[in-house]
Design an enzyme around this catalytic site. Structure first.
Site, mmCIF file in Angstrom:
data_model
loop_
_atom_site.group_PDB
_atom_site.id
_atom_site.type_symbol
_atom_site.label_atom_id
_atom_site.label_comp_id
_atom_site.label_asym_id
_atom_site.label_seq_id
_atom_site.Cartn_x
_atom_site.Cartn_y
_atom_site.Cartn_z
ATOM 1 N N GLY A 241 0.629 -3.865 -1.121
ATOM 2 C CA GLY A 241 1.243 -4.507 -2.274
ATOM 3 C C GLY A 241 2.707 -4.825 -2.027
ATOM 4 O O GLY A 241 3.147 -5.948 -2.190
ATOM 5 N N ILE A 466 -1.969 2.101 -2.567
ATOM 6 C CA ILE A 466 -1.848 0.800 -1.890
ATOM 7 C C ILE A 466 -1.805 0.984 -0.375
ATOM 8 O O ILE A 466 -1.200 0.194 0.350
ATOM 9 C CB ILE A 466 -0.616 0.029 -2.395
ATOM 10 C CG1 ILE A 466 0.659 0.864 -2.267
ATOM 11 C CG2 ILE A 466 -0.806 -0.407 -3.824
ATOM 12 C CD1 ILE A 466 1.929 0.115 -2.646
ATOM 13 N N THR A 468 -0.801 4.022 0.858
ATOM 14 C CA THR A 468 0.310 4.947 1.097
ATOM 15 C C THR A 468 -0.114 6.405 1.180
ATOM 16 O O THR A 468 0.670 7.240 1.627
ATOM 17 C CB THR A 468 1.351 4.808 -0.031
ATOM 18 O OG1 THR A 468 0.676 4.877 -1.292
ATOM 19 C CG2 THR A 468 2.064 3.470 0.053
ATOM 20 N N GLY A 509 5.942 6.998 -6.799
ATOM 21 C CA GLY A 509 4.576 7.373 -7.126
ATOM 22 C C GLY A 509 4.265 8.824 -6.849
ATOM 23 O O GLY A 509 3.694 9.537 -7.686
ATOM 24 N N ARG A 612 10.796 17.431 -0.228
ATOM 25 C CA ARG A 612 9.583 18.054 0.296
ATOM 26 C C ARG A 612 8.629 16.985 0.830
ATOM 27 O O ARG A 612 8.373 15.975 0.170
ATOM 28 C CB ARG A 612 8.884 18.841 -0.814
ATOM 29 C CG ARG A 612 7.613 19.580 -0.335
ATOM 30 C CD ARG A 612 6.799 20.118 -1.488
ATOM 31 N NE ARG A 612 7.563 21.014 -2.344
ATOM 32 C CZ ARG A 612 7.801 22.298 -2.077
ATOM 33 N NH1 ARG A 612 7.338 22.834 -0.966
ATOM 34 N NH2 ARG A 612 8.509 23.042 -2.921
ATOM 35 N N ASN A 615 2.651 15.314 2.837
ATOM 36 C CA ASN A 615 1.677 15.119 3.917
ATOM 37 C C ASN A 615 2.443 14.524 5.086
ATOM 38 O O ASN A 615 2.906 13.384 5.023
ATOM 39 C CB ASN A 615 0.546 14.194 3.475
ATOM 40 C CG ASN A 615 -0.497 13.968 4.555
ATOM 41 O OD1 ASN A 615 -0.186 13.702 5.713
ATOM 42 N ND2 ASN A 615 -1.761 14.059 4.169
ATOM 43 N N THR A 618 0.935 10.992 6.475
ATOM 44 C CA THR A 618 1.100 9.799 5.647
ATOM 45 C C THR A 618 2.585 9.485 5.436
ATOM 46 O O THR A 618 2.971 8.321 5.344
ATOM 47 C CB THR A 618 0.400 9.957 4.288
ATOM 48 O OG1 THR A 618 0.927 11.084 3.594
ATOM 49 C CG2 THR A 618 -1.097 10.137 4.471
ATOM 50 N N GLU A 690 10.381 3.293 1.129
ATOM 51 C CA GLU A 690 11.492 2.344 1.066
ATOM 52 C C GLU A 690 12.740 2.852 1.781
ATOM 53 O O GLU A 690 13.574 2.059 2.209
ATOM 54 C CB GLU A 690 11.781 1.998 -0.393
ATOM 55 C CG GLU A 690 10.635 1.205 -0.996
ATOM 56 C CD GLU A 690 10.794 0.945 -2.478
ATOM 57 O OE1 GLU A 690 10.714 -0.225 -2.882
ATOM 58 O OE2 GLU A 690 10.980 1.900 -3.246
#
Length: 731
Positions: A241, A466, A468, A509, A612, A615, A618, A690
């Site tokens: 996205g 999306i 992530t 998110g 923190r 994962n 990812t 970002e």
């Protein structure tokens, strides 16, 4: 009943004490096998019975009005079911978190490529053919301005200031005054924008490629003139996205309109060219940086003025100087933005709005200042790190930027950097560059529901993924909090019948939906503690075993019926008392061909403090993706418009060059520094994706300067621009 938590004070680090060992682990994404095997159903997959196909018709003028649409020009074509247009059609996607319909211009045209009608047919091919043949008559306006530099219609806000910039700049011993420009960018997500609309009486179900369902539901309902409770949106899988799918788009509204009129499902899928023409782009920018410093490198003055553009009636303006307002300290700070109104594809959020382009200029200016002062670029930045936000006076909630700069310099071998132009390997100049990274951190209202049975747990929220890793991290948080193996946790996302979350955007998110999931699981822990006869602080849940109150009981024995908790989280006092941001440092080594100007990035390093890490796998993927986007912004990505009409000339991935494997260095490394931000949210996280882009491109461009003396002020630094800058270089 939803329990709402307001973030008013620093939170304890419960996830450091749970002991299950799942949060932070580099686990695979649970939906990964479905995606690589083609079993994950995206918006345009799995058509309902009797679905029809729609193709958007787009305006061929830059500004004016539609005088007529001749439906008879296609009505007799085989398979054509209808042509839909009028006041319900929307001009462009809604801006992120709008929660209301975007502009519905009726017969007005505001840019070349604006969706103005939908042709629906029994097959896609028939709809496409008819859409190309539909006769549309226009009354075009004269003197349309498509170039922001020539726009006479603009809006300039009052300068945002701290201290007296003009006095501080005048008193500075060394000054710098430079203008940098950046090209427009496209999000260019892999999955095109698509929607499938189906009505059941007055109830609409839409399968869409959308990032923020809680808001999209309201936007779609408002566009159609119905109650939001009549709308259900499903977006379980989204193929990227990057901001382009934040708001409801023309394809969704048109599909819903046609499906309602025809009484059957309608699918609308944008072509790649449709996406480039009609979906919000990142604005081009012109940025003036003025820096003033003492000879020892202490900044006294910093000004960052920018000009951006958008179409009329759109309130969004790229926050170009966002990071410049808090990254470095100075006695006088000043920031002014000018918004030009032009007739081009409207602008909106594209990954890291503000920092992605603003830091390209700021971090090059800092590099130029270091050169003027004869100071190491790393040392210049270290000299000017503030301990609080210079504009708001808020202390930083957590910052390890100094550590990122020092650790990055050591790991990258910065001490071996040669003076400008002194390292050459055959026809290639080789150089190193660096830049700081910063991305402000946010907590957005979100809710989640967690169910615990004797078999495992289920998480439900309309949060989207999306690509992530939302499925992974929400499962990990739940498994960690409830002491379960990750295989016993199911995560259900992308359905507006679930509690409303922040959606995917702004790197908030994980902070937001993750915190809501954490709080719902924490409420279940409280119930389990009561059943164990111990306090919450005494309870331990590990590997399906509950311990507390001098007892050890299988978790399944404590759950005689399903336990359900729903929690909501929202920002509070800590967002007012403290300023939260992710920080990092980028380092790059490039080779520049002496005769062609080609730039090859050989290696990159990003050292980042992001709170923190939920994962590690990812998170690393997101950081690397951001760094690659930074490479694209610096060297390859550029939307080009015809200056006469404003229409896009680079309308697909053949002409808009997103970095490919051959462009990306084999040695691309990310290092995360341990950090917890107790003031940010209940799980001490910060945004990731970002931050990876912020400053990355500047590190590459600073490396180009070190390699061959070329300073490119108009980005991207394509070979022609690099050659011209090399010719102009004096070193």
């Amino acid at each position: 009943m939803t329990k709402t938590f307001r973030m008013d004070e620093a939170q304890p680090r419960l996830l450091d004490e749970t002991g299950q060992g799942i949060v932070g682990a580099p686990l695979d994404r649970p939906e990964g096998p479905k995606k690589v095997s083609g079993r994950a159903a995206y918006a345009a997959d799995g058509l309902p019975p009797h679905a029809a196909h729609g193709v958007l018709v787009r305006a061929t003028i830059s500004q004016g009005r539609i005088t007529s649409i001749d439906e008879s020009s296609v009505s007799g074509m085989p398979g054509v079911l209808g042509v839909f247009h009028g006041p319900t059609m929307i001009r462009n996607p809604a801006q992120g978190m709008a929660g209301a319909a975007p502009v519905q211009p009726d017969d007005e045209v505001h840019y070349h490529g604006q969706p103005i009608a939908l042709v629906v047919a029994e097959s896609f091919e028939a709809a496409r053919d008819a859409a190309q043949r539909l006769t549309v008559n226009y009354e075009a306006e004269d003197g349309v301005i498509t170039d922001p530099a020539r726009s006479e219609t603009h809006e300039q806000g009052d300068p945002e200031t701290a201290g007296d910039f003009e006095a501080a700049f005048a008193a500075s011993e060394v000054t710098l005054d430079r203008t940098y420009t950046t090209a427009p960018h496209a999000a260019a997500a892999m999955e095109p924008h698509a929607a499938v609309a189906e009505w059941d009486g007055d109830a609409l179900t839409l399968r869409g490629a959308l990032q923020m369902l809680r808001f999209n539901k309201k936007e779609l309902a408002d566009s159609l003139g119905i109650d939001a409770e009549q709308v259900r949106i499903l977006s379980p899988y989204i193929g990227g996205g990057f901001g382009s799918k934040l708001g409801i788009g023309p394809e969704a509204v048109a599909a819903a309109l046609a499906a309602r009129e025809l009484g059957r499902p309608v699918r609308v899928v944008m072509t790649r060219q449709n996406v480039f023409d009609s979906v919000l782009r990142r604005t081009e920018t012109s940025q003036r940086l003025r820096l003033g410093a003492d000879k020892d490198g202490r900044l006294r003055a910093l000004s960052h003025d920018d000009r951006v553009s958008n179409i009329r009636d759109e309130g969004f303006a790229e926050p170009v100087s966002q990071a410049s307002q808090f990254l470095y300290g100075a006695e006088g700070l000043s920031f002014t933005q000018t918004l030009a109104r032009i007739s081009r594809t409207p602008t909106g959020s594209v990954r890291a709005p503000g920092e992605a382009v603003g830091m390209l200029a700021l971090e090059q200016a800092m590099d130029e200042l270091a050169e003027e002062l004869g100071i190491c670029p790393v040392e210049l930045r270290l000299k000017n790190l503030p301990d609080k936000n210079p504009m708001t006076d808020q202390p930083f909630s957590a910052t390890r930027l100094a550590d990122c700069l020092r650790d990055g310099a050591e790991q990258f071998g910065w001490a071996d950097r040669k003076p400008m132009g002194e390292r050459r390997e055959g026809d290639w100049y080789v150089g190193m560059g660096m830049a700081s990274a910063a991305r402000s951190n946010m907590l957005i209202k979100s809710a989640a529901r967690v169910r615990l049975t004797g078999e495992g747990a289920v998480v439900e929220t309309d949060m989207t993924d999306i690509g992530t890793g939302s499925y992974a991290i929400l499962g990990q948080i739940t498994a960690e909090m409830l002491g379960l193996p990750i295989a016993q946790v199911e995560v259900r996302l992308g359905d507006t019948s679930f509690p409303g979350a922040s959606g995917s955007g702004g790197s908030f998110g994980a902070n937001s939906a993750g915190s809501a999931t954490f709080l719902a699981a924490k409420a279940i822990r409280q119930t389990l503690a009561g059943r164990m006869g111990c306090s919450l602080s005494e309870l331990t849940l590990q590997d399906g075993i509950a311990r507390g109150g001098n007892r050890e009981v299988p978790l399944s024995e404590l759950v005689d019926a399903e336990l359900v908790e729903e929690a909501s989280v929202e920002a509070g006092g800590t967002s007012e008392s403290h300023f939260s941001s992710g920080f990092g440092a980028h380092f790059a080594e490039v080779a520049v061909h002496a005769y062609t100007g080609e730039v090859r990035v050989r290696r990159m390093l990003g050292v980042m403090a992001m709170g923190r890490i939920l994962n590690e796998k990812t998170a690393r993927s997101q950081a690397i993706g951001g760094m690659i986007w930074g490479l694209g912004s610096a060297l390859t990505e550029e939307l080009s418009h015809d200056p006469r009409t404003g229409h896009l000339a680079t309308r697909d991935l053949a002409n808009y060059h997103v970095p490919a494997h051959a462009d990306v260095p084999g040695e691309l490394k990310v290092v995360f520094l341990e950090e917890r931000d107790d003031m940010a949210n209940p799980i001490q996280t910060k945004g990731i994706g970002e931050l990876g882009i912020s400053g990355a491109g500047a590190a590459i461009l600073n490396a180009v300067r070190n390699a061959c003396g070329a300073r490119v002020y108009d980005m991207p630094a394509t070979p022609d621009r690099v050659i011209a800058a090399m010719d102009a270089a004096d070193f």
